[in-house]
Design an enzyme around this catalytic site. Structure first.
Site, PDB file in Angstrom:
ATOM      1  N   PRO A 170       0.902  -1.307  -0.030  1.00  0.00           N
ATOM      2  CA  PRO A 170       0.072  -0.072  -0.147  1.00  0.00           C
ATOM      3  C   PRO A 170       0.779   1.316   0.019  1.00  0.00           C
ATOM      4  O   PRO A 170       2.132   1.160   0.617  1.00  0.00           O
ATOM      5  CB  PRO A 170      -0.697  -0.090   1.363  1.00  0.00           C
ATOM      6  CG  PRO A 170      -0.083  -1.093   2.044  1.00  0.00           C
ATOM      7  CD  PRO A 170       0.796  -1.977   1.314  1.00  0.00           C
ATOM      8  N   LYS A 171       0.416   2.228  -0.819  1.00  0.00           N
ATOM      9  CA  LYS A 171       1.091   3.520  -0.719  1.00  0.00           C
ATOM     10  C   LYS A 171       0.566   4.193   0.625  1.00  0.00           C
ATOM     11  O   LYS A 171      -0.396   4.901   0.442  1.00  0.00           O
ATOM     12  CB  LYS A 171       0.918   4.258  -1.879  1.00  0.00           C
ATOM     13  CG  LYS A 171       2.076   5.420  -2.185  1.00  0.00           C
ATOM     14  CD  LYS A 171       1.590   6.194  -3.434  1.00  0.00           C
ATOM     15  CE  LYS A 171       2.769   7.396  -3.601  1.00  0.00           C
ATOM     16  NZ  LYS A 171       2.368   8.293  -2.570  1.00  0.00           N
ATOM     17  N   VAL A 172       1.108   4.019   1.708  1.00  0.00           N
ATOM     18  CA  VAL A 172       0.530   4.609   2.740  1.00  0.00           C
ATOM     19  C   VAL A 172       0.677   6.414   3.033  1.00  0.00           C
ATOM     20  O   VAL A 172       1.815   6.776   2.481  1.00  0.00           O
ATOM     21  CB  VAL A 172       1.400   4.087   4.320  1.00  0.00           C
ATOM     22  CG1 VAL A 172       0.738   4.756   5.404  1.00  0.00           C
ATOM     23  CG2 VAL A 172       1.052   2.583   4.139  1.00  0.00           C
ATOM     24  N   GLY A 196      -2.970   4.747  -2.885  1.00  0.00           N
ATOM     25  CA  GLY A 196      -2.610   3.923  -4.006  1.00  0.00           C
ATOM     26  C   GLY A 196      -1.824   2.804  -3.609  1.00  0.00           C
ATOM     27  O   GLY A 196      -1.768   2.288  -2.354  1.00  0.00           O
TER      28      GLY A 196
END
EC number: 6.5.1.2
Length: 560
Positions: free
Chosen positions: A123-125, A278
């Site tokens: 996950p794009k944290v 994202g």
């Protein structure tokens, strides 16, 4: 060779689309618009990086920054990346932060993945990037991302975050980690809750002077271990053993873009412990850390979510007159995508509401989807330097105007045609606003029922109406003659609900003309005000003329 050709075509298509959306500004206007937005973004940068506060939503900031970059490209005055933070950090990173290149879509991601192997998705944290340095098993230093080479010393702050391991052992005892400090959430569903300005909130907590108990609301997601174990599985296992369990939980092996899309969609809808914007796809094989430089990471890319709300440029303001005579205002937009829906128009509402919003062509507005996928305006996020607003039409229309065509009645007349053709009225399938406009423009209707006289030949020779469709329309128009009396009365705009009209048991025009105000007051859901409106309606000269015309056409219920 085919791969490189595909990439070249993608680049050319991207360039073409970028050129196509360049504003039609003079050099002086372009300079003024760019300068104003540049100053605003600089102010937001200063607030964010120096004081840890944000006066703008993260998503709005990102999109306006992209808009500024686009304008700079259009007019040949590109400067440094406006999202680059001020270079105030003095602490060198042991390993540079590379940043991550964004993929435009699934096809671009597929091209990138095609030449790589041993790929993983994370996950794009959404938070702020940090370097964690461990020496002899203890947290030695924490450094903000800064410009990728130098950052602020955040060691004391990070030591107060209980979710960050302060001591480690084994392979991590002397290690450098890169990750994202994020705001801990319980069951955050990105699709429903959006970004909640998480990045700015984290920055605010980390920039704030003094120590705060609220730092315990933060945690860290480690996404890189420079010079760590060669196998991703070993990396994940060691990180989990050291206390960085989220990395193992939310890192999955993927083989192609379809698998990435599946995981991306799953995380978009799932309950997660953090905000995301994202996914990141990375190759397990990475170069030695001494080769890492800002902006030069070829082993990882990001595929961001479509924002829940999009910044859109207002291209024009248009006025529409509904069947009741009310004037509504519509903003035409440069197209944006919202949840796979192309949005080019948004209803502002009444003229008064438009004036309250103070929206003009050239402004940038924040648009999202309300219930049933209807676009709505959330905010005006930027107003242009030159603002010229159109003059709304005079408010000369009401519920009893424009049954007969005239130049001033064009919009309300078309609205009446669209209404009578709808499913709940005469049910004329296969024709909408564009079709009615084409018919009226060609055959110059006298009134709202003139279409009943059109012949198959006339329909077939109407520009904008396909010949294959003309026969269907003629059939629909003929079927309309068989609709019950109440449907025709509704098409004439009687100010009653269908339920009230059916309850009245009025089944002929002559019977309706002789009805009294007292009679209508006795019908369900019809008060004295509505009853007076019905009397005004049936005594209107245009309505009486239409009733006589329908009688001549032998429409059921109108015959003498």
């Amino acid at each position: 060779m085919k791969v490189w050709m595909a990439i070249l075509i993608s680049i050319l298509c991207w360039q073409s689309s970028a050129w196509a959306v360049c504003p039609a500004w003079s050099p002086a206007r372009a300079q003024e618009e760019i300068s104003r937005l540049q100053q605003q973004i600089k102010q937001w940068d200063d607030d964010y990086w120096k004081e840890g506060k944000s006066e703008v939503e993260d998503g709005v900031y990102d999109q306006l920054s992209a808009r500024l970059t686009q304008w700079q490209r259009c007019f040949g005055n590109e400067t440094r990346d406006v999202m680059m933070p001020p270079l105030n950090g003095a602490v060198m990173h042991p390993v540079a932060h590379t940043g991550v290149r964004k993929m435009a879509d699934k096809n671009a991601l597929s091209l990138w993945m095609r030449e790589r192997s041993d790929l993983w998705v994370q996950p794009k944290v959404d938070g702020v990037a940090v370097t964690l340095v461990y020496r002899d098993g203890k947290l030695n230093k924490a450094i903000s991302r800064g410009n990728g080479l130098k950052g602020e010393d955040w060691t004391q702050k990070v030591r107060l975050i209980s979710a960050v391991p302060q001591t480690v052992s084994g392979p991590l005892a002397n290690s450098t980690l890169q990750g994202e400090i994020f705001l801990q959430r319980e069951g955050h569903i990105q699709q429903q809750m959006g970004g909640i300005n998480a990045r700015a909130k984290v920055a605010g907590l980390m920039m704030r002077q003094g120590n705060s108990d609220t730092l315990n609301s933060l945690a860290v997601f480690v996404w890189a271990w420079p010079d760590g174990p060669h196998l991703m599985t070993d990396r994940l296992k060691d990180l989990a053993t050291a206390g960085f369990t989220l990395t193992q939980t939310y890192t999955r092996a993927v083989k192609n873009a379809d698998e990435v899309a599946h995981v991306r969609n799953e995380w978009w809808k799932a309950k997660l412990p953090f905000v995301t914007d994202g996914v990141v796809v990375r190759a397990a094989k990475e170069p030695e850390s001494r080769h890492w430089l800002p902006g030069q990471a070829e082993w990882l890319v990001a595929w961001k979510y479509q924002p829940v709300a999009q910044v859109a440029e207002v291209k024009a303001i248009q006025f529409a007159v509904g069947k009741s005579g009310k004037i509504s205002v519509v903003a035409s937009l440069a197209p944006v995508m919202l949840d796979d829906k192309k949005v080019q128009r948004v209803n502002i509402g009444s003229v008064r509401r438009w004036q309250e919003w103070d929206i003009a062509p050239g402004d940038q507005i924040l648009v999202s989807l309300a219930g049933q996928g209807i676009p709505r305006i959330d905010d005006v996020v930027w107003r242009g330097a030159e603002r010229t607003k159109p003059t709304p039409p005079e408010n000369r229309f009401n519920s009893l105007t424009c049954y007969f065509a005239s130049d001033v009645c064009q919009e309300q007349f078309i609205s009446r045609l669209v209404w009578l053709g709808s499913k709940q009225v005469l049910g004329l399938d296969g024709i909408g606003e564009a079709g009615w406009r084409a018919l009226h423009q060609t055959h110059r209707f006298e009134h709202i029922f003139s279409w009943l006289l059109l012949t198959p030949e006339q329909l077939q020779n109407t520009p904008g109406i396909a010949k294959s469709k003309s026969a269907q329309l003629w059939h629909q128009f003929n079927l309309a003659r068989q609709q019950p009396f109440t449907r025709w009365v509704m098409a004439m705009g009687i100010p009653l609900t269908r339920a009230a009209l059916n309850a009245s048991d009025e089944r002929s025009w002559s019977q309706l003309l002789f009805s009294t105000e007292q009679f209508w007051q006795q019908q369900p859901g019809t008060g004295s005000g509505r009853a007076r409106q019905v009397i005004e309606w049936k005594e209107n000269a245009q309505i009486k003329k239409l009733g006589s015309w329908l009688a001549a056409q032998q429409i059921t219920g109108f015959e003498p």
